[in-house]
Every structure is written in C-alpha cells, then in structure tokens.
Design an enzyme around this catalytic site. Sequence first.
Site, PDB file in Angstrom:
ATOM      1  CE  LYS A  13      31.921  46.370  33.281  1.00 52.81           C
ATOM      2  NZ  LYS A  13      33.699  46.439  33.209  1.00 52.81           N
ATOM      3  NE  ARG A  88      36.799  46.956  37.123  1.00 55.03           N
ATOM      4  CZ  ARG A  88      36.665  46.472  36.590  1.00 55.03           C
ATOM      5  NH1 ARG A  88      36.235  47.937  35.552  1.00 55.03           N
ATOM      6  NH2 ARG A  88      37.288  45.824  35.460  1.00 55.03           N
ATOM      7  NE  ARG A 123      36.988  39.194  28.220  1.00 55.61           N
ATOM      8  CZ  ARG A 123      36.650  40.101  28.295  1.00 55.61           C
ATOM      9  NH1 ARG A 123      35.339  40.839  28.763  1.00 55.61           N
ATOM     10  NH2 ARG A 123      36.890  40.265  29.530  1.00 55.61           N
ATOM     11  NE  ARG A 156      40.320  41.818  28.581  1.00 52.88           N
ATOM     12  CZ  ARG A 156      39.560  42.663  29.453  1.00 52.88           C
ATOM     13  NH1 ARG A 156      38.699  42.947  29.000  1.00 52.88           N
ATOM     14  NH2 ARG A 156      39.878  42.673  30.448  1.00 52.88           N
ATOM     15  NE  ARG A 167      39.442  40.856  35.168  1.00 54.39           N
ATOM     16  CZ  ARG A 167      38.435  40.473  33.412  1.00 54.39           C
ATOM     17  NH1 ARG A 167      39.119  39.725  33.070  1.00 54.39           N
ATOM     18  NH2 ARG A 167      38.122  41.034  33.130  1.00 54.39           N
TER      19      ARG A 167
END
Length: 209
Positions: A13, A88, A123, A156, A167
């Site tokens: 996203k 969210r 990532r 991260r 998550r």
Amino acid sequence: MKLIILAAPGAGKGTQAELLSKHYNIPTISTGAILRKNISDGTELGEIAARFINDGKFVPDDVMIQVVTKRIAEDDCKNGFILDGFPRNITQAEALEKSGIEIDAVLTIEVPDETIVERLGGRLECKNCGTSYHKIYNAPQKEGVCDKCGNELVTRADDKPETIRERLNTYHETTEPLKKFYEEKGLLRVAEGQNEIADTTAEVLKALA
Ligand code: AMP
C-alpha cells in the site's frame, strides 16, 4: 480525490500510495510514516507510539484520530489526499465520518498471507526519508543505501517474523471488517496485488477508473 488504501501490512500500500500520489498530484498521509518520524525525532507522540509499534500493536484510536484530522486540515490536502494506514478499525472509520470528511473511494489491495510473510522478511526502509525497498523484488542500486537520499537502509523493528504474524492476525480481525463497512457505502474498489509493482499499479488504476 479523497482516497483510503486498505490492505494488509506488506501488501504494497505504501508503494502504490506513492505512485497514486504522483498520478493525482495529492499528498499521501501515511500514519505509520508519521509515527516512525516522531519516534526518530524523539517527540512525545513518538514516545507513546514506540510502546505499541514495536510489539506490532495498534497505537490508541484517540491518538491516531487526532494525528489524522490535524494532518488533513493542512493546506496541501485541499484537493484531496491518500490515506495509507488509516482507518485501521471501525472506531477510526466512524470518527473519520463524524469529522465530516467525505471519502470518494476505498481501495483494497489483495495479497495472500504467505506472500506477505515472504515480502516483509526482505523489506528494507530508509532511516531518513522512509522510502521502502525489498532485498529481491525492489532492490536499491547500491546494497544498504537509499537511491533517493543516500542514507542507510534498515529492517523495520516491526518486520521481525513473529511481529509480522501478529500484525497479519490483527489486520484480519480488526481492519478487514472495514471492507464490508465501505462496501455497504458503495465505496469499495478491489485490486489484486501481484508480485510485480507495475502490474499492481495497472490493477489499481483499473479499479479506480
Ligand atoms: P504501517 O507503516 O502502516 O504498517 O504502520 C506501522 C505501525 O504503526 C502499525 O503496526 C501500528 O502499530 C501503527 N499505526 C499506524 N497507523 C495506525 C492506525 N491508524 N491506528 C493504530 N496504529 C497505527
């Protein structure tokens, strides 16, 4: 264009939001990026956020609603904006509605969980400007260095495998019900998140056309 992008963490996203931001010439409001910037700047908001983010938990709704409504009131959002990472949950969506902000479309990017776990494991993110990369699918020109600003790329804190699972579970339980919420309002647009970024972008533009 006032757009919400709704997708699991790692569905792309952030990447698609940046491309759409250029396409429509409107800013992206990434709540995750705002929070991470506050954490690295050591602000009061950052201190609160860090307690939740590093465990893969949500930052409290009242904090997030304030952050977003304040940001949307800024001048550059006059002609529209892209919300990446907000709302969210239903409470946040209802607060957005109550604040009188009318949304034109809600885009979801669909990616299977297994693909997400693989993607988030690779990532990398720039410590300075927040640009996102992937070790395999979207590698920087020079290993460990941001193409845009030359700063260091890091993993991260919330991209650890156990946090990724947490998550994803939270997304399915809490955020995914928003699809129905917005579908009932006739706002939902669905795109498949392919492996190639350009293919996803084509899907996204088709869904929003
Ligand atoms: P993201 O970059 O969108 O994946 O966000 C990173 C983290 O920031 C999330 O896992 C949450 O801990 C926090 N966060 C971002 N947006 C929100 C939100 N709308 N509500 C609660 N927490 C959020």
